[in-house]
Scaffold this motif. Structure first.
Motif, PDB file in Angstrom:
ATOM      1  N   GLU A 128       0.870  -1.168   0.000  1.00 36.42           N
ATOM      2  CA  GLU A 128       0.000   0.000   0.000  1.00 36.42           C
ATOM      3  C   GLU A 128       0.909   1.221   0.000  1.00 36.42           C
ATOM      4  O   GLU A 128       1.877   1.277   0.750  1.00 36.42           O
ATOM      5  N   THR A 129       0.597   2.157  -0.866  1.00 40.36           N
ATOM      6  CA  THR A 129       1.371   3.386  -0.945  1.00 40.36           C
ATOM      7  C   THR A 129       0.575   4.492  -0.268  1.00 40.36           C
ATOM      8  O   THR A 129      -0.599   4.698  -0.582  1.00 40.36           O
ATOM      9  N   THR A 130       1.206   5.169   0.667  1.00 44.48           N
ATOM     10  CA  THR A 130       0.537   6.240   1.396  1.00 44.48           C
ATOM     11  C   THR A 130       1.354   7.523   1.302  1.00 44.48           C
ATOM     12  O   THR A 130       2.543   7.492   0.997  1.00 44.48           O
ATOM     13  N   VAL A 131       0.688   8.627   1.575  1.00 41.62           N
ATOM     14  CA  VAL A 131       1.326   9.939   1.521  1.00 41.62           C
ATOM     15  C   VAL A 131       1.200  10.589   2.895  1.00 41.62           C
ATOM     16  O   VAL A 131       0.111  10.662   3.469  1.00 41.62           O
ATOM     17  N   LYS A 132       2.315  11.057   3.409  1.00 37.91           N
ATOM     18  CA  LYS A 132       2.340  11.714   4.715  1.00 37.91           C
ATOM     19  C   LYS A 132       1.911  13.174   4.569  1.00 37.91           C
ATOM     20  O   LYS A 132       1.908  13.734   3.483  1.00 37.91           O
ATOM     21  N   SER A 133       1.610  13.785   5.679  1.00 34.65           N
ATOM     22  CA  SER A 133       1.155  15.185   5.684  1.00 34.65           C
ATOM     23  C   SER A 133       2.257  16.166   5.289  1.00 34.65           C
ATOM     24  O   SER A 133       1.987  17.323   5.020  1.00 34.65           O
ATOM     25  N   SER A 134       3.494  15.705   5.212  1.00 30.96           N
ATOM     26  CA  SER A 134       4.585  16.592   4.791  1.00 30.96           C
ATOM     27  C   SER A 134       4.635  16.796   3.279  1.00 30.96           C
ATOM     28  O   SER A 134       5.452  17.568   2.784  1.00 30.96           O
ATOM     29  N   CYS A 135       3.758  16.157   2.537  1.00 28.55           N
ATOM     30  CA  CYS A 135       3.678  16.314   1.078  1.00 28.55           C
ATOM     31  C   CYS A 135       3.512  17.794   0.740  1.00 28.55           C
ATOM     32  O   CYS A 135       2.678  18.494   1.326  1.00 28.55           O
ATOM     33  N   LEU A 136       4.324  18.264  -0.187  1.00 26.20           N
ATOM     34  CA  LEU A 136       4.276  19.690  -0.546  1.00 26.20           C
ATOM     35  C   LEU A 136       2.906  20.104  -1.072  1.00 26.20           C
ATOM     36  O   LEU A 136       2.404  21.174  -0.727  1.00 26.20           O
ATOM     37  N   ALA A 137       2.285  19.272  -1.900  1.00 25.27           N
ATOM     38  CA  ALA A 137       0.969  19.598  -2.440  1.00 25.27           C
ATOM     39  C   ALA A 137      -0.063  19.748  -1.322  1.00 25.27           C
ATOM     40  O   ALA A 137      -0.926  20.635  -1.374  1.00 25.27           O
ATOM     41  N   GLN A 138       0.025  18.899  -0.301  1.00 27.31           N
ATOM     42  CA  GLN A 138      -0.909  19.011   0.829  1.00 27.31           C
ATOM     43  C   GLN A 138      -0.673  20.283   1.626  1.00 27.31           C
ATOM     44  O   GLN A 138      -1.535  20.721   2.374  1.00 27.31           O
ATOM     45  N   ASN A 139       0.513  20.871   1.455  1.00 26.54           N
ATOM     46  CA  ASN A 139       0.845  22.110   2.140  1.00 26.54           C
ATOM     47  C   ASN A 139       0.801  23.306   1.191  1.00 26.54           C
ATOM     48  O   ASN A 139       1.467  24.306   1.411  1.00 26.54           O
ATOM     49  N   GLN A 140       0.023  23.169   0.121  1.00 24.67           N
ATOM     50  CA  GLN A 140      -0.249  24.229  -0.850  1.00 24.67           C
ATOM     51  C   GLN A 140       0.990  24.727  -1.593  1.00 24.67           C
ATOM     52  O   GLN A 140       1.100  25.907  -1.920  1.00 24.67           O
TER      53      GLN A 140
ATOM     54  N   SER B 156      -6.072  25.627  -4.247  1.00 20.70           N
ATOM     55  CA  SER B 156      -5.509  26.184  -5.471  1.00 20.70           C
ATOM     56  C   SER B 156      -4.408  25.297  -6.051  1.00 20.70           C
ATOM     57  O   SER B 156      -4.063  25.432  -7.208  1.00 20.70           O
ATOM     58  N   VAL B 157      -3.872  24.400  -5.250  1.00 22.35           N
ATOM     59  CA  VAL B 157      -2.813  23.500  -5.707  1.00 22.35           C
ATOM     60  C   VAL B 157      -3.415  22.101  -5.898  1.00 22.35           C
ATOM     61  O   VAL B 157      -4.109  21.606  -5.018  1.00 22.35           O
ATOM     62  N   PRO B 158      -3.179  21.473  -7.041  1.00 22.80           N
ATOM     63  CA  PRO B 158      -3.726  20.118  -7.259  1.00 22.80           C
ATOM     64  C   PRO B 158      -3.230  19.147  -6.179  1.00 22.80           C
ATOM     65  O   PRO B 158      -2.092  19.236  -5.737  1.00 22.80           O
ATOM     66  N   GLN B 159      -4.116  18.241  -5.792  1.00 25.64           N
ATOM     67  CA  GLN B 159      -3.800  17.278  -4.738  1.00 25.64           C
ATOM     68  C   GLN B 159      -3.582  15.879  -5.325  1.00 25.64           C
ATOM     69  O   GLN B 159      -4.258  15.474  -6.270  1.00 25.64           O
ATOM     70  N   MET B 160      -2.628  15.157  -4.739  1.00 24.41           N
ATOM     71  CA  MET B 160      -2.246  13.842  -5.233  1.00 24.41           C
ATOM     72  C   MET B 160      -3.296  12.792  -4.924  1.00 24.41           C
ATOM     73  O   MET B 160      -3.885  12.769  -3.856  1.00 24.41           O
ATOM     74  N   ARG B 161      -3.481  11.911  -5.898  1.00 24.11           N
ATOM     75  CA  ARG B 161      -4.323  10.730  -5.746  1.00 24.11           C
ATOM     76  C   ARG B 161      -3.494   9.529  -6.198  1.00 24.11           C
ATOM     77  O   ARG B 161      -2.824   9.591  -7.227  1.00 24.11           O
TER      78      ARG B 161
END
Length: 173
Positions: free
Chosen positions: A98-110, A133-138
């Motif tokens: 399973e691939t997960t993304v942490k909250s430190s992802c730049l996109a999640q931080n706008q 305003s910034v696209p979010q990863m899926r």
């Protein structure tokens, strides 16, 4: 009679907690236990890896380190191994992850970043405009092969690939 390695006991004596991330082992393993029971720690798989992402891990057993690059699924580690640790059916998925993304992802931080998408050959990673305003990863887990190409290119080390519980998964006996 071979005696298996009880990793929980080994980790206890090393001061590791059960909640700590377990190592991602080689693709196409029959099971984690077959690796512990049969691996002689000869390092042939490490030498054979064309991308050099296989390293000696806890107890000397080989593990994958995606911070060094990606797995090309070349199967050279399988061919180099002389022990009974790999599945006989290499047409199956190399591992169940399973691939997960942490909250430190730049996109999640706008902050605009799509380096993971650019490195994903299977296009399992996409970016969508939501309310921000910034696209979010899926991540499409069905399309993700677990190659790890996205892990080493992430500037925030925000992508994590972890092995799913293999106690319910059997890969070719």
């Amino acid at each position: 009679m071979t005696v298996g390695v009880d990793q929980s006991r080994r980790n206890f004596f090393r001061g590791k907690r059960p909640s700590e991330k377990s190592a991602l082992r080689l693709p196409w393993l029959k099971s984690q236990q077959s690796l512990y029971d049969n691996c002689t720690q000869c390092t042939e798989c490490i030498s054979a890896c064309e991308t050099q992402i296989i390293k000696k891990g806890d107890g000397g057993f080989p593990q994958i380190d995606f911070s060094l690059g990606e797995c090309t699924f070349c199967q050279k580690c399988v061919a180099a191994c002389h022990e009974d640790v790999f599945s006989d059916d290499l047409s199956q998925a190399p591992w169940h992850i399973e691939t997960t993304v942490k909250s430190s992802c730049l996109a999640q931080n706008q902050i605009m970043c799509q380096s993971c998408q650019d490195s994903c050959d299977t296009q399992a990673i996409s970016f969508q405009y939501l309310k921000s305003s910034v696209p979010q990863m899926r991540i499409n887990q069905d399309d993700c092969t677990g190659c790890g190409a996205c892990v080493s290119v992430c500037p925030q080390a925000a992508i994590e690939i972890k092995l799913l519980d293999t106690s319910t998964i059997t890969i070719g006996d």
